[in-house]
Enzyme design. Structure first.
Site, PDB file in Angstrom:
ATOM      1  N   MET A  18      -4.016   7.810  11.367  1.00 18.53           N
ATOM      2  CA  MET A  18      -3.637   7.713  12.781  1.00 18.53           C
ATOM      3  C   MET A  18      -2.377   8.569  12.945  1.00 18.53           C
ATOM      4  O   MET A  18      -1.251   8.072  13.073  1.00 18.53           O
ATOM      5  CB  MET A  18      -3.394   6.246  13.170  1.00 18.53           C
ATOM      6  CG  MET A  18      -4.696   5.452  13.272  1.00 18.53           C
ATOM      7  SD  MET A  18      -4.464   3.685  13.269  1.00 18.53           S
ATOM      8  CE  MET A  18      -4.505   3.385  11.510  1.00 18.53           C
ATOM      9  N   GLY A  42      -2.836   0.770  16.222  1.00 18.08           N
ATOM     10  CA  GLY A  42      -1.397   0.608  16.031  1.00 18.08           C
ATOM     11  C   GLY A  42      -1.058  -0.709  15.367  1.00 18.08           C
ATOM     12  O   GLY A  42      -0.141  -0.792  14.556  1.00 18.08           O
ATOM     13  N   PHE A  43      -1.852  -1.730  15.695  1.00 18.62           N
ATOM     14  CA  PHE A  43      -1.510  -3.057  15.154  1.00 18.62           C
ATOM     15  C   PHE A  43      -2.767  -3.861  14.850  1.00 18.62           C
ATOM     16  O   PHE A  43      -3.770  -3.739  15.548  1.00 18.62           O
ATOM     17  CB  PHE A  43      -0.648  -3.844  16.164  1.00 18.62           C
ATOM     18  CG  PHE A  43       0.662  -3.170  16.474  1.00 18.62           C
ATOM     19  CD1 PHE A  43       0.745  -2.263  17.531  1.00 18.62           C
ATOM     20  CD2 PHE A  43       1.770  -3.386  15.676  1.00 18.62           C
ATOM     21  CE1 PHE A  43       1.935  -1.596  17.799  1.00 18.62           C
ATOM     22  CE2 PHE A  43       2.971  -2.726  15.938  1.00 18.62           C
ATOM     23  CZ  PHE A  43       3.062  -1.828  17.001  1.00 18.62           C
ATOM     24  N   MET A  61     -13.123   2.875  17.405  1.00 19.85           N
ATOM     25  CA  MET A  61     -12.059   1.876  17.437  1.00 19.85           C
ATOM     26  C   MET A  61     -12.383   0.812  18.462  1.00 19.85           C
ATOM     27  O   MET A  61     -12.730   1.136  19.614  1.00 19.85           O
ATOM     28  CB  MET A  61     -10.715   2.534  17.789  1.00 19.85           C
ATOM     29  CG  MET A  61     -10.133   3.431  16.707  1.00 19.85           C
ATOM     30  SD  MET A  61      -9.861   2.579  15.153  1.00 19.85           S
ATOM     31  CE  MET A  61      -8.594   1.393  15.632  1.00 19.85           C
ATOM     32  N   GLY A  83      -4.625  -7.664  14.400  1.00 16.48           N
ATOM     33  CA  GLY A  83      -4.545  -8.936  15.120  1.00 16.48           C
ATOM     34  C   GLY A  83      -4.757  -8.852  16.613  1.00 16.48           C
ATOM     35  O   GLY A  83      -4.494  -9.807  17.347  1.00 16.48           O
ATOM     36  N   ASP A  90     -13.536  -0.997  13.998  1.00 15.20           N
ATOM     37  CA  ASP A  90     -12.217  -1.290  13.441  1.00 15.20           C
ATOM     38  C   ASP A  90     -11.308  -1.846  14.540  1.00 15.20           C
ATOM     39  O   ASP A  90     -10.987  -1.148  15.486  1.00 15.20           O
ATOM     40  CB  ASP A  90     -11.656   0.028  12.896  1.00 15.20           C
ATOM     41  CG  ASP A  90     -10.273  -0.088  12.326  1.00 15.20           C
ATOM     42  OD1 ASP A  90      -9.738   0.948  11.900  1.00 15.20           O
ATOM     43  OD2 ASP A  90      -9.724  -1.207  12.303  1.00 15.20           O
ATOM     44  N   GLY A  91     -10.970  -3.148  14.356  1.00 16.65           N
ATOM     45  CA  GLY A  91     -10.034  -3.747  15.313  1.00 16.65           C
ATOM     46  C   GLY A  91     -10.636  -4.978  15.962  1.00 16.65           C
ATOM     47  O   GLY A  91     -11.588  -4.850  16.722  1.00 16.65           O
ATOM     48  N   GLY A  92     -10.105  -6.141  15.598  1.00 19.29           N
ATOM     49  CA  GLY A  92     -10.594  -7.395  16.186  1.00 19.29           C
ATOM     50  C   GLY A  92     -11.972  -7.772  15.693  1.00 19.29           C
ATOM     51  O   GLY A  92     -12.700  -8.523  16.345  1.00 19.29           O
ATOM     52  N   HIS A 114      -9.624  -0.461   3.350  1.00 24.63           N
ATOM     53  CA  HIS A 114      -9.307   0.400   4.497  1.00 24.63           C
ATOM     54  C   HIS A 114      -7.797   0.566   4.558  1.00 24.63           C
ATOM     55  O   HIS A 114      -7.048  -0.434   4.621  1.00 24.63           O
ATOM     56  CB  HIS A 114      -9.838  -0.246   5.778  1.00 24.63           C
ATOM     57  CG  HIS A 114      -9.670   0.558   7.014  1.00 24.63           C
ATOM     58  ND1 HIS A 114     -10.502   1.604   7.356  1.00 24.63           N
ATOM     59  CD2 HIS A 114      -8.742   0.479   8.005  1.00 24.63           C
ATOM     60  CE1 HIS A 114     -10.099   2.127   8.506  1.00 24.63           C
ATOM     61  NE2 HIS A 114      -9.048   1.462   8.927  1.00 24.63           N
ATOM     62  N   MET A 165      -0.144   5.342   9.575  1.00 28.96           N
ATOM     63  CA  MET A 165       0.384   5.457  10.942  1.00 28.96           C
ATOM     64  C   MET A 165       1.703   6.231  10.944  1.00 28.96           C
ATOM     65  O   MET A 165       2.548   6.021  10.079  1.00 28.96           O
ATOM     66  CB  MET A 165       0.628   4.050  11.510  1.00 28.96           C
ATOM     67  CG  MET A 165      -0.640   3.213  11.556  1.00 28.96           C
ATOM     68  SD  MET A 165      -0.286   1.555  12.177  1.00 28.96           S
ATOM     69  CE  MET A 165      -1.956   0.928  12.291  1.00 28.96           C
ATOM     70  N   GLY A 173      -9.144  -6.951   9.286  1.00 28.82           N
ATOM     71  CA  GLY A 173      -7.765  -7.169   8.834  1.00 28.82           C
ATOM     72  C   GLY A 173      -7.493  -8.658   8.742  1.00 28.82           C
ATOM     73  O   GLY A 173      -7.706  -9.294   7.709  1.00 28.82           O
ATOM     74  N   SER A 233      -8.694  -4.246   5.830  1.00 31.71           N
ATOM     75  CA  SER A 233      -7.565  -3.353   6.121  1.00 31.71           C
ATOM     76  C   SER A 233      -6.297  -3.894   5.467  1.00 31.71           C
ATOM     77  O   SER A 233      -5.848  -5.005   5.789  1.00 31.71           O
ATOM     78  CB  SER A 233      -7.342  -3.266   7.632  1.00 31.71           C
ATOM     79  OG  SER A 233      -6.076  -2.677   7.894  1.00 31.71           O
ATOM     80  N   HIS A 258      -7.656   5.894   6.901  1.00 25.21           N
ATOM     81  CA  HIS A 258      -7.714   6.116   8.357  1.00 25.21           C
ATOM     82  C   HIS A 258      -6.386   6.724   8.804  1.00 25.21           C
ATOM     83  O   HIS A 258      -5.371   6.025   8.881  1.00 25.21           O
ATOM     84  CB  HIS A 258      -7.962   4.746   9.021  1.00 25.21           C
ATOM     85  CG  HIS A 258      -7.978   4.762  10.514  1.00 25.21           C
ATOM     86  ND1 HIS A 258      -7.954   3.583  11.243  1.00 25.21           N
ATOM     87  CD2 HIS A 258      -7.994   5.770  11.407  1.00 25.21           C
ATOM     88  CE1 HIS A 258      -7.980   3.869  12.535  1.00 25.21           C
ATOM     89  NE2 HIS A 258      -7.995   5.183  12.664  1.00 25.21           N
ATOM     90  N   ASP A 272      -4.736   1.975   6.554  1.00 25.05           N
ATOM     91  CA  ASP A 272      -4.302   2.460   7.870  1.00 25.05           C
ATOM     92  C   ASP A 272      -2.992   3.217   7.749  1.00 25.05           C
ATOM     93  O   ASP A 272      -1.961   2.637   7.434  1.00 25.05           O
ATOM     94  CB  ASP A 272      -4.106   1.257   8.817  1.00 25.05           C
ATOM     95  CG  ASP A 272      -5.429   0.712   9.301  1.00 25.05           C
ATOM     96  OD1 ASP A 272      -5.629  -0.515   9.241  1.00 25.05           O
ATOM     97  OD2 ASP A 272      -6.255   1.517   9.739  1.00 25.05           O
TER      98      ASP A 272
HETATM   99  C1  DX5 Z   1      -5.373  -0.959  13.995  1.00 26.41           C
HETATM  100  C2  DX5 Z   1      -5.936  -0.688  12.626  1.00 26.41           C
HETATM  101  C3  DX5 Z   1      -6.985  -1.707  12.250  1.00 26.41           C
HETATM  102  C4  DX5 Z   1      -6.400  -3.088  12.093  1.00 26.41           C
HETATM  103  C5  DX5 Z   1      -7.497  -4.092  11.918  1.00 26.41           C
HETATM  104  O1  DX5 Z   1      -4.648   0.164  14.395  1.00 26.41           O
HETATM  105  O2  DX5 Z   1      -6.566   0.585  12.611  1.00 26.41           O
HETATM  106  O3  DX5 Z   1      -7.586  -1.321  11.013  1.00 26.41           O
HETATM  107  O4  DX5 Z   1      -5.547  -3.102  10.991  1.00 26.41           O
HETATM  108  O5  DX5 Z   1      -6.896  -5.342  11.896  1.00 26.41           O
HETATM  109  P1  DX5 Z   1      -7.637  -6.574  12.641  1.00 26.41           P
HETATM  110  O6  DX5 Z   1      -9.004  -6.680  11.997  1.00 26.41           O
HETATM  111  O7  DX5 Z   1      -6.758  -7.771  12.351  1.00 26.41           O
HETATM  112  O8  DX5 Z   1      -7.718  -6.219  14.086  1.00 26.41           O
HETATM  113 ZN    ZN Z   2      -7.973   1.382  10.768  1.00 25.12          ZN
END
Ligand code: DX5
Ligand code: ZN
Length: 219
Positions: free
Chosen positions: A72, A146-147, A141, A149, A179-181, A37, A41, A201, A12, A70, A39
């Protein structure tokens, strides 16, 4: 469980260097990966603001990566053409906002672009069931969007298994993306439930052992 698809690792760009996004994209390509990827937003659907179509347009001439986009956004149907015209090759929209979902999925597909549907951790799998034959990818998800990390939400694991079961039962072939963590610990847990497409990410851009990350997700 025999995998339906070869694994894909999609870093990402949100976790890249926002003062040098072209270099961050090149870093993904130089790692031998095929997908990026992106993102997008709108500070409405999610409490953050990120990139617009111009970024894709400018990246398009710099890297040969597959643009997994993606959205959002509260009103994704208003931006489909802008992102596809800018170079998006898969466009994933969310099931939560109120807009003509089926028509928007069909419009993305009619443009010859890959089409995905995403659901947040708190959204039940049933919300996307009516659309499973209209998509090439389902994005479960594993954090509240949104973020980058954030911590991986293991309560999403049963939902991933359910989405895989429906795929097998329905003889469908959508990719199952998380996607996410996602990292070398949470990724294999998702893969065991049927996931085959992994957004990373921080696990990519802040990797201490990048080869270890690449090896973990190798098909
Ligand atoms: C969160 C994003 C994810 C995020 C992944 O809203 O959609 O794609 O950037 O980042 P990590 O892998 O660090 O959680
Ligand atoms: Zn994403």
């Amino acid at each position: 469980m025999s995998p339906l698809h070869q694994n894909i690792l999609a870093p990402s760009l949100l976790a890249g260097d926002h003062a040098a996004l072209g270099e961050s994209a090149l870093h993904i390509e130089q790692a031998g990966l095929k997908w990026i990827h992106l993102d997008i937003m709108d500070a409405h659907f999610v409490p953050n603001l990120s990139f617009g179509p111009q970024l894709l347009k400018d990246l398009r001439s710099k890297v040969g990566l597959f643009f997994d986009t993606h959205l959002m956004l509260d009103e994704p149907h208003r931006y489909i053409d802008a992102f596809i015209d800018a170079g998006a090759q898969n466009v994933t929209i969310h099931v939560e906002p109120h807009y003509p979902i089926k028509e928007t999925l069909a419009k993305i597909r009619a443009r010859g672009c890959g089409v995905g549907l995403a659901l947040n951790p708190g959204t039940p799998a049933e919300a996307v069931k009516p659309f499973l034959s209209d998509v090439d990818l389902i994005l479960a998800m594993t954090v509240q969007p949104g973020f980058g990390g954030q911590a991986f939400r293991e309560d999403v694991l049963p939902k991933i298994a359910q989405l895989h079961t429906w795929r097998v039962e329905g003889n469908l072939s959508y990719r199952l993306q998380v996607d996410g963590g996602i990292d070398t610990l949470s990724g294999p847990r998702c893969q065991a439930m049927g996931a085959d497409t992994f957004v990373v990410g921080n696990a990519f851009f802040k990797a201490k052992d990048l080869q270890g990350v690449l090896n973990t997700f190798k098909a």
